[in-house]
Every structure is written in structure tokens, then in C-alpha cells.
Design a protein around this motif. Structure first.
Motif, PDB file in Angstrom:
ATOM      1  N   TYR A  63       0.844  -1.196   0.000  1.00 21.78           N
ATOM      2  CA  TYR A  63       0.000   0.000   0.000  1.00 21.78           C
ATOM      3  C   TYR A  63       0.880   1.246   0.000  1.00 21.78           C
ATOM      4  CZ  TYR A  63      -3.752  -3.212   1.321  1.00 21.78           C
ATOM      5  OH  TYR A  63      -4.661  -4.241   1.345  1.00 21.78           O
ATOM      6  N   LEU A  64       0.239   2.382  -0.207  1.00 23.22           N
ATOM      7  CA  LEU A  64       0.929   3.666  -0.228  1.00 23.22           C
ATOM      8  C   LEU A  64       0.221   4.651   0.683  1.00 23.22           C
ATOM      9  CD1 LEU A  64       2.974   5.712  -1.613  1.00 23.22           C
ATOM     10  CD2 LEU A  64       1.073   6.255  -3.152  1.00 23.22           C
ATOM     11  N   LEU A  65       0.988   5.331   1.522  1.00 22.60           N
ATOM     12  CA  LEU A  65       0.498   6.483   2.265  1.00 22.60           C
ATOM     13  C   LEU A  65       1.098   7.729   1.621  1.00 22.60           C
ATOM     14  CD1 LEU A  65       0.820   5.355   6.002  1.00 22.60           C
ATOM     15  CD2 LEU A  65      -1.187   5.238   4.520  1.00 22.60           C
ATOM     16  N   GLU A  66       0.245   8.556   1.049  1.00 23.16           N
ATOM     17  CA  GLU A  66       0.702   9.821   0.478  1.00 23.16           C
ATOM     18  C   GLU A  66       0.630  10.887   1.571  1.00 23.16           C
ATOM     19  OE1 GLU A  66       2.151  12.619  -2.215  1.00 23.16           O
ATOM     20  OE2 GLU A  66       2.131  10.421  -2.270  1.00 23.16           O
ATOM     21  N   LEU A  67       1.770  11.548   1.827  1.00 27.55           N
ATOM     22  CA  LEU A  67       1.868  12.487   2.935  1.00 27.55           C
ATOM     23  C   LEU A  67       1.845  13.934   2.447  1.00 27.55           C
ATOM     24  CD1 LEU A  67       4.588  10.819   5.199  1.00 27.55           C
ATOM     25  CD2 LEU A  67       2.144  10.305   5.011  1.00 27.55           C
ATOM     26  N   GLN A  68       1.370  14.804   3.314  1.00 28.16           N
ATOM     27  CA  GLN A  68       1.290  16.228   2.987  1.00 28.16           C
ATOM     28  C   GLN A  68       2.656  16.903   3.059  1.00 28.16           C
ATOM     29  OE1 GLN A  68      -1.550  18.371   5.401  1.00 28.16           O
ATOM     30  NE2 GLN A  68      -2.021  19.754   3.710  1.00 28.16           N
ATOM     31  N   ARG A  69       3.549  16.345   3.851  1.00 29.72           N
ATOM     32  CA  ARG A  69       4.903  16.889   3.987  1.00 29.72           C
ATOM     33  C   ARG A  69       5.843  15.759   4.408  1.00 29.72           C
ATOM     34  NH1 ARG A  69       2.112  18.231   8.614  1.00 29.72           N
ATOM     35  NH2 ARG A  69       3.109  17.562  10.562  1.00 29.72           N
ATOM     36  N   LYS A  70       7.128  16.039   4.423  1.00 36.40           N
ATOM     37  CA  LYS A  70       8.116  15.070   4.889  1.00 36.40           C
ATOM     38  C   LYS A  70       8.124  15.050   6.413  1.00 36.40           C
ATOM     39  CE  LYS A  70      11.390  15.422   1.036  1.00 36.40           C
ATOM     40  NZ  LYS A  70      12.777  15.810   0.697  1.00 36.40           N
ATOM     41  N   ALA A  71       7.363  14.153   6.983  1.00 36.87           N
ATOM     42  CA  ALA A  71       7.308  14.035   8.443  1.00 36.87           C
ATOM     43  C   ALA A  71       8.555  13.317   8.952  1.00 36.87           C
ATOM     44  CB  ALA A  71       6.051  13.272   8.850  1.00 36.87           C
ATOM     45  N   GLU A  72       8.925  13.623  10.178  1.00 35.32           N
ATOM     46  CA  GLU A  72      10.089  13.005  10.802  1.00 35.32           C
ATOM     47  C   GLU A  72       9.652  11.919  11.781  1.00 35.32           C
ATOM     48  OE1 GLU A  72      13.083  13.715   9.765  1.00 35.32           O
ATOM     49  OE2 GLU A  72      12.308  15.270   8.420  1.00 35.32           O
ATOM     50  N   LEU A  73      10.322  10.777  11.716  1.00 36.04           N
ATOM     51  CA  LEU A  73      10.126   9.692  12.677  1.00 36.04           C
ATOM     52  C   LEU A  73      11.490   9.288  13.225  1.00 36.04           C
ATOM     53  CD1 LEU A  73       7.505   7.214  11.102  1.00 36.04           C
ATOM     54  CD2 LEU A  73       7.165   8.774  13.019  1.00 36.04           C
ATOM     55  N   PRO A  74      11.577   8.964  14.516  1.00 39.07           N
ATOM     56  CA  PRO A  74      12.866   8.545  15.083  1.00 39.07           C
ATOM     57  C   PRO A  74      13.443   7.344  14.323  1.00 39.07           C
ATOM     58  CG  PRO A  74      11.286   8.973  16.829  1.00 39.07           C
ATOM     59  CD  PRO A  74      10.511   9.033  15.538  1.00 39.07           C
ATOM     60  N   GLY A  75      14.719   7.444  13.982  1.00 35.65           N
ATOM     61  CA  GLY A  75      15.390   6.347  13.295  1.00 35.65           C
ATOM     62  C   GLY A  75      15.091   6.254  11.812  1.00 35.65           C
ATOM     63  N   CYS A  76      14.366   7.224  11.270  1.00 41.73           N
ATOM     64  CA  CYS A  76      13.985   7.191   9.848  1.00 41.73           C
ATOM     65  C   CYS A  76      14.583   8.382   9.108  1.00 41.73           C
ATOM     66  CB  CYS A  76      12.462   7.209   9.709  1.00 41.73           C
ATOM     67  SG  CYS A  76      11.620   5.764  10.388  1.00 41.73           S
ATOM     68  N   GLN A  77      14.704   8.228   7.801  1.00 36.98           N
ATOM     69  CA  GLN A  77      15.184   9.302   6.952  1.00 36.98           C
ATOM     70  C   GLN A  77      14.483   9.197   5.595  1.00 36.98           C
ATOM     71  OE1 GLN A  77      17.483   6.838   8.115  1.00 36.98           O
ATOM     72  NE2 GLN A  77      16.784   5.618   6.346  1.00 36.98           N
ATOM     73  N   TRP A  78      14.580  10.255   4.817  1.00 34.14           N
ATOM     74  CA  TRP A  78      13.930  10.292   3.508  1.00 34.14           C
ATOM     75  C   TRP A  78      14.949  10.003   2.413  1.00 34.14           C
ATOM     76  CZ3 TRP A  78       8.751  10.763   2.559  1.00 34.14           C
ATOM     77  CH2 TRP A  78       7.952  11.079   3.663  1.00 34.14           C
ATOM     78  N   GLN A  79      14.528   9.224   1.417  1.00 33.85           N
ATOM     79  CA  GLN A  79      15.385   8.868   0.293  1.00 33.85           C
ATOM     80  C   GLN A  79      14.678   9.217  -1.004  1.00 33.85           C
ATOM     81  OE1 GLN A  79      16.791   4.841   0.337  1.00 33.85           O
ATOM     82  NE2 GLN A  79      18.004   5.045  -1.514  1.00 33.85           N
ATOM     83  N   SER A  80      15.402   9.818  -1.937  1.00 35.69           N
ATOM     84  CA  SER A  80      14.788  10.234  -3.194  1.00 35.69           C
ATOM     85  C   SER A  80      14.663   9.059  -4.158  1.00 35.69           C
ATOM     86  CB  SER A  80      15.596  11.353  -3.850  1.00 35.69           C
ATOM     87  OG  SER A  80      16.789  10.844  -4.410  1.00 35.69           O
ATOM     88  N   LEU A  81      13.708   9.168  -5.051  1.00 37.04           N
ATOM     89  CA  LEU A  81      13.525   8.148  -6.089  1.00 37.04           C
ATOM     90  C   LEU A  81      14.754   8.069  -6.989  1.00 37.04           C
ATOM     91  CD1 LEU A  81      11.589   6.112  -7.426  1.00 37.04           C
ATOM     92  CD2 LEU A  81      10.608   8.021  -8.724  1.00 37.04           C
ATOM     93  N   ARG A  82      15.386   9.195  -7.261  1.00 33.40           N
ATOM     94  CA  ARG A  82      16.600   9.187  -8.085  1.00 33.40           C
ATOM     95  C   ARG A  82      17.730   8.424  -7.400  1.00 33.40           C
ATOM     96  NH1 ARG A  82      16.622  12.164 -12.697  1.00 33.40           N
ATOM     97  NH2 ARG A  82      14.918  13.659 -12.941  1.00 33.40           N
ATOM     98  N   GLN A  83      17.825   8.533  -6.075  1.00 31.47           N
ATOM     99  CA  GLN A  83      18.848   7.771  -5.359  1.00 31.47           C
ATOM    100  C   GLN A  83      18.655   6.277  -5.572  1.00 31.47           C
ATOM    101  OE1 GLN A  83      18.120  10.033  -1.505  1.00 31.47           O
ATOM    102  NE2 GLN A  83      20.231   9.405  -1.213  1.00 31.47           N
TER     103      GLN A  83
END
Length: 276
Positions: A63-83
């Protein structure tokens, strides 16, 4: 690959499965990767715009959760599709490309463009519909041409100001209303670098989820004219010998495939495989 990834509609009312969190071509991840247990992630305080069922990946509902912004969660980071594309996991890139296009479509079509009412998902169909005026939207695809222009052992390559420093690529552009893709090839080449082409032939296609293009690849022969740059689009363009090529696009791109395929045909090398 078909056995590992099967896109399909899933009922979001059903529990369980895995989930991706997406915002503007970026995915949330942790030390285990980009796929989270769905029930756990939905319990976090995330700014969810919409949830969509994507299909089955490696035997699990996804499934997919589409978010309104880049939320922060402990131990998590954001990765780009290009990466992900550059890291070379072709199967994961195919899944994430599909997810990013669905997510972008869901985000961009929350409200009706005609009457501004909130759009609703259509049961059993990948579509959004306005409950007031019945306007319906499907995931967007933008047909684009990409072409390698050649002259014997020379290839015409260009670079945009948006490119990585030093990289040259093939020419590309969007198909306009009322024209064929072949007409688009001739028009875009003329607009961007001022030369004429002939013998335009189709080579293959590639989904390009940046954000929702369908790239239709062509090879064309040089027919005449001198290079004149469209300065707002092209930073530099020149003829390169196939024996002395500049830095080229990523190996998973159709641009690279068009170049490698022509070089192989001229030098008697192995024909490359067009990436999915």
C-alpha cells in the motif's frame, strides 16, 4: 520480475500488508529499507493525504500512504527516487516509480478542478471522481520523445543547466496536442539545437516517473543545419565522436540505452538491454 511485482487494486479496508510513505518523489525509510509494516506505520502521527493499494510485491500486499509533507520519525530518513535508481535495484525502482506516480496523482487531484469539491476514489478502478459534477481523473501520463541524432561516427549530445556537471545526453521534449511523436521529434530537435533530421525510427519506450513521463525513444539521422542553441533550455550541444564520448546519463535511462545501442552497432559490440 513479473512474479515479484504485480500492480493491482487493493481494498484499503483490509488489514495487514506492507506500506510505503511518499511525498514529492521521496520515500521514508529506516535501517530495514523503505517498506514498513502497514499497521505500525498507520499508527504513527503522519500527515496522511490518502491511502492507495498498489499491488503485491514479493508475495505481500503493498500500500501507499501519500503524505502532505516530509514528516520526521525517530530512526527514519527520507530517500529520493533518483537515489534508488542510481543504486541499481531495478525491481525496487520499478515499484517505487509506480508508487510515486500514484502518490503524485493522489496529491494533485484531492479537489475537483471544475467545482472545487473534494474528490473521492472510485471503487474497483484507479480513478478519482468528483461527487458533485462527476469529473473523473486517472493517473497522469505525459508522452515525451527522446532522440539520438547521429552523423556517421558522431552523435549529437546536449546538456541542460539542470544536469549533473559535465554530463551530456540525448534531446527530449513533450508531445504537444495535435502532433504525432515523429513530428515532435523533428520540432523539438529544431527548436533546441537548430538542426534538421530525417529517417526517424522508433527504438523503444521507458516509464520515467519524474514525475509522470512515458519516454518514447527514437534514432534519427542528421539532415542539415548548424547547431543553434535554445538558450533557455540548452546550455551546450555538440557533435561527439563515438570514440571520445563525454560523461553520459545513468545506465538505467533510455537516453543511455539509445547511445550505447548506437555505439554497439557501429563498433560491433553487444547490443544493450533496454531497462524496464
Amino acid at each position: 520480475m513479473a512474479g515479484h511485482w504485480q500492480p493491482e487494486l487493493l481494498d484499503c479496508e483490509q488489514p495487514g500488508g506492507l506500506v510505503l510513505a511518499h511525498h514529492r518523489q521521496h520515500f521514508l525509510g529506516d535501517a530495514n529499507g523503505l517498506l514498513f509494516p502497514r499497521e505500525w506505520l498507520k499508527q504513527q502521527a503522519l500527515p496522511v493525504i490518502a491511502e492507495h493499494g498498489l499491488g503485491h510485491f514479493r508475495g505481500e500486499p503493498l500500500y501507499l500512504l501519500e503524505l502532505q509533507r516530509k514528516a520526521e520519525l525517530p530512526g527514519c530518513q527520507w530517500q529520493s527516487l533518483r537515489q534508488v535508481m542510481l543504486e541499481g535495484d531495478a525491481e525496487l525502482f520499478q515499484v517505487l516509480g509506480f508508487a510515486a506516480q500514484v502518490g503524485t496523482w493522489a496529491s494533485d487531484n484531492r479537489f475537483c478542478g471544475s467545482c472545487a469539491a473534494a474528490m473521492l476514489q472510485v471503487p474497483g478502478e484507479r480513478a478519482m471522481q468528483c461527487p458533485v459534477c462527476n469529473l473523473r481523473h486517472y493517473p497522469r501520463l505525459s508522452p515525451s520523445m527522446i532522440v539520438l541524432v547521429t552523423r556517421g561516427d558522431e552523435v549529437l549530445l546536449a546538456r541542460s543547466p539542470r544536469f549533473v556537471t559535465g554530463v551530456y545526453s540525448t534531446l527530449a521534449g513533450f508531445v504537444e496536442a495535435g502532433e504525432s511523436v515523429e513530428q515532435c521529434v523533428a520540432r523539438e530537435v529544431g527548436e533546441e539545437v537548430g538542426v534538421e533530421v530525417c529517417n526517424i525510427r522508433y527504438q523503444g519506450s521507458q516509464n520515467w516517473p519524474f514525475p509522470h513521463s512515458l519516454m518514447l525513444g527514437f534514432h534519427a539521422d542528421y539532415a542539415g543545419g548548424e547547431i543553434v542553441l535554445q538558450e533557455e533550455e540548452i546550455e551546450d550541444a555538440r557533435w561527439f565522436s563515438i570514440h571520445a564520448l563525454p560523461p553520459l546519463p545513468a545506465s538505467r535511462s533510455i537516453a543511455r540505452y539509445l547511445i550505447d545501442s548506437y555505439v554497439a552497432s557501429r563498433l560491433g559490440g553487444t547490443e544493450p538491454v533496454l531497462p524496464d
